[in-house]
Design a protein around this motif. Structure first.
Motif, short mmCIF file in Angstrom:
data_model
loop_
_atom_site.label_atom_id
_atom_site.label_comp_id
_atom_site.label_asym_id
_atom_site.label_seq_id
_atom_site.Cartn_x
_atom_site.Cartn_y
_atom_site.Cartn_z
N ARG A 83 0.83 -1.21 0.00
CA ARG A 83 0.00 0.00 0.00
C ARG A 83 0.86 1.25 0.00
O ARG A 83 0.57 2.22 -0.71
N SER A 84 1.94 1.25 0.77
CA SER A 84 2.83 2.42 0.82
C SER A 84 3.49 2.65 -0.53
O SER A 84 3.60 3.79 -0.99
N ALA A 85 3.95 1.57 -1.15
CA ALA A 85 4.58 1.70 -2.47
C ALA A 85 3.60 2.28 -3.48
O ALA A 85 3.95 3.19 -4.26
N ILE A 86 2.38 1.77 -3.50
CA ILE A 86 1.38 2.28 -4.45
C ILE A 86 1.06 3.73 -4.15
O ILE A 86 0.98 4.56 -5.07
N ARG A 87 0.89 4.07 -2.89
CA ARG A 87 0.62 5.48 -2.54
C ARG A 87 1.76 6.38 -3.02
O ARG A 87 1.52 7.46 -3.55
N TRP A 88 3.00 5.94 -2.83
CA TRP A 88 4.16 6.72 -3.27
C TRP A 88 4.15 6.87 -4.79
O TRP A 88 4.37 7.96 -5.32
N ALA A 91 1.51 9.35 -5.91
CA ALA A 91 1.95 10.73 -5.65
C ALA A 91 3.02 11.16 -6.65
O ALA A 91 3.05 12.32 -7.07
N SER A 92 3.87 10.21 -7.07
CA SER A 92 4.95 10.56 -8.00
C SER A 92 4.45 10.97 -9.38
O SER A 92 5.17 11.61 -10.13
N ALA A 144 -5.22 3.88 11.27
CA ALA A 144 -5.88 5.17 11.05
C ALA A 144 -5.01 6.10 10.21
O ALA A 144 -5.53 6.81 9.33
N ALA A 145 -3.70 6.11 10.43
CA ALA A 145 -2.81 7.01 9.68
C ALA A 145 -2.86 6.68 8.18
O ALA A 145 -2.92 7.59 7.35
N GLU A 146 -2.85 5.40 7.85
CA GLU A 146 -2.93 5.00 6.44
C GLU A 146 -4.26 5.43 5.84
O GLU A 146 -4.32 5.98 4.74
N LEU A 147 -5.34 5.14 6.55
CA LEU A 147 -6.67 5.44 6.04
C LEU A 147 -6.91 6.94 5.89
O LEU A 147 -7.67 7.37 5.02
N GLU A 148 -6.25 7.73 6.71
CA GLU A 148 -6.39 9.19 6.63
C GLU A 148 -5.46 9.79 5.60
O GLU A 148 -5.49 11.00 5.37
N GLY A 149 -4.61 8.96 4.97
CA GLY A 149 -3.74 9.44 3.91
C GLY A 149 -2.51 10.18 4.38
O GLY A 149 -1.94 10.97 3.63
N HIS A 150 -2.06 9.90 5.60
CA HIS A 150 -0.84 10.55 6.09
C HIS A 150 0.34 10.21 5.19
O HIS A 150 0.32 9.24 4.45
N GLN A 151 1.36 11.01 5.28
CA GLN A 151 2.55 10.87 4.43
C GLN A 151 3.11 9.45 4.51
O GLN A 151 3.14 8.83 5.56
N VAL A 152 3.55 8.96 3.37
CA VAL A 152 4.15 7.64 3.29
C VAL A 152 5.57 7.71 3.84
O VAL A 152 6.34 8.59 3.48
N GLY A 153 5.91 6.78 4.71
CA GLY A 153 7.26 6.72 5.23
C GLY A 153 8.22 6.12 4.22
O GLY A 153 7.86 5.85 3.07
N GLY A 154 9.42 5.88 4.66
CA GLY A 154 10.43 5.31 3.77
C GLY A 154 10.20 3.83 3.53
O GLY A 154 9.42 3.18 4.21
N PRO A 155 10.91 3.28 2.54
CA PRO A 155 10.77 1.86 2.21
C PRO A 155 11.39 0.99 3.31
O PRO A 155 12.11 1.49 4.18
N PRO A 156 11.16 -0.32 3.24
CA PRO A 156 11.77 -1.22 4.21
C PRO A 156 13.29 -1.13 4.18
O PRO A 156 13.87 -0.73 3.15
N PRO A 157 13.95 -1.52 5.26
CA PRO A 157 15.41 -1.49 5.29
C PRO A 157 16.01 -2.26 4.12
O PRO A 157 15.51 -3.32 3.73
N GLY A 158 17.07 -1.69 3.55
CA GLY A 158 17.77 -2.33 2.45
C GLY A 158 17.31 -1.86 1.08
O GLY A 158 17.90 -2.24 0.07
N TRP A 159 16.27 -1.06 1.03
CA TRP A 159 15.75 -0.56 -0.25
C TRP A 159 16.03 0.94 -0.37
O TRP A 159 15.73 1.70 0.55
#
Length: 174
Positions: A83-88, A91-92, A144-159
């Protein structure tokens, strides 16, 4: 601003029904891998082909957003990273993303899947009780943060970034 609606939930939750409603309400292109897998490959997973198909559908969705068309992505997206990757990615390309979580209790899920398998067996795939229980352990419910559309954090470690993570998750995306 164009919008991508991302349905989130387990099989039998009602995601595709909700995706159809959203597509109609927002004049959106609806992309549902389940509707492609069986006609193309005769099964739901087909030796990793689902990831390839999802990557192409995601690519198509991003192209549609760039062209000013709303999109409904009916993937399920069980993991927060997906979900975070798709949201990013959304936005891109200058669009916004709205997560549409469709929760379902186990009894309702089981009843819907039994009904689907008995009424439209050529449009679904086998799902056992063990599958349903196992999939619940894998599913990461959006907070709740995801559902409210808060900023996407960074990718998992190593990426180095979400684009690289997404290209690995969905090989045909790039």
């Amino acid at each position: 601003m164009t919008m991508l609606f991302l349905t989130v939930g387990l099989p039998g939750a009602g995601k595709t029904t909700r995706a159809r409603q959203l597509a109609k309400e927002h004049s959106a292109l609806r992309l549902t891998p389940d509707e492609w897998m069986i006609p193309l490959f005769g099964e739901a997973e087909a030796d990793g082909k689902r990831d390839v198909l999802e990557g192409r559908l995601l690519w198509l969705g991003l192209e549609a957003l760039r062209l000013g068309t709303n999109v409904v992505l009916d993937f399920g997206c069980w993991s927060r990273d997906e979900r975070s990757a798709i949201r990013w990615l959304v936005a891109s390309v200058g669009a916004s993303c709205h997560l549409v979580y469709v929760p379902v209790d186990h009894e309702t899920q089981r009843a819907r899947i039994v009904r689907r398998q008995s009424t439209t067996p050529d449009h679904t795939f086998p799902m056992s009780e063990a599958d349903l229980l196992h999939w619940r352990t894998l599913f990461q419910e959006p907070d709740a943060a995801e559902l409210e559309g808060h900023q996407v954090g960074g990718p998992p470690p190593g990426w180095p970034g979400w684009r690289e993570w997404a290209a690995d998750r969905w090989p045909s995306l790039v």
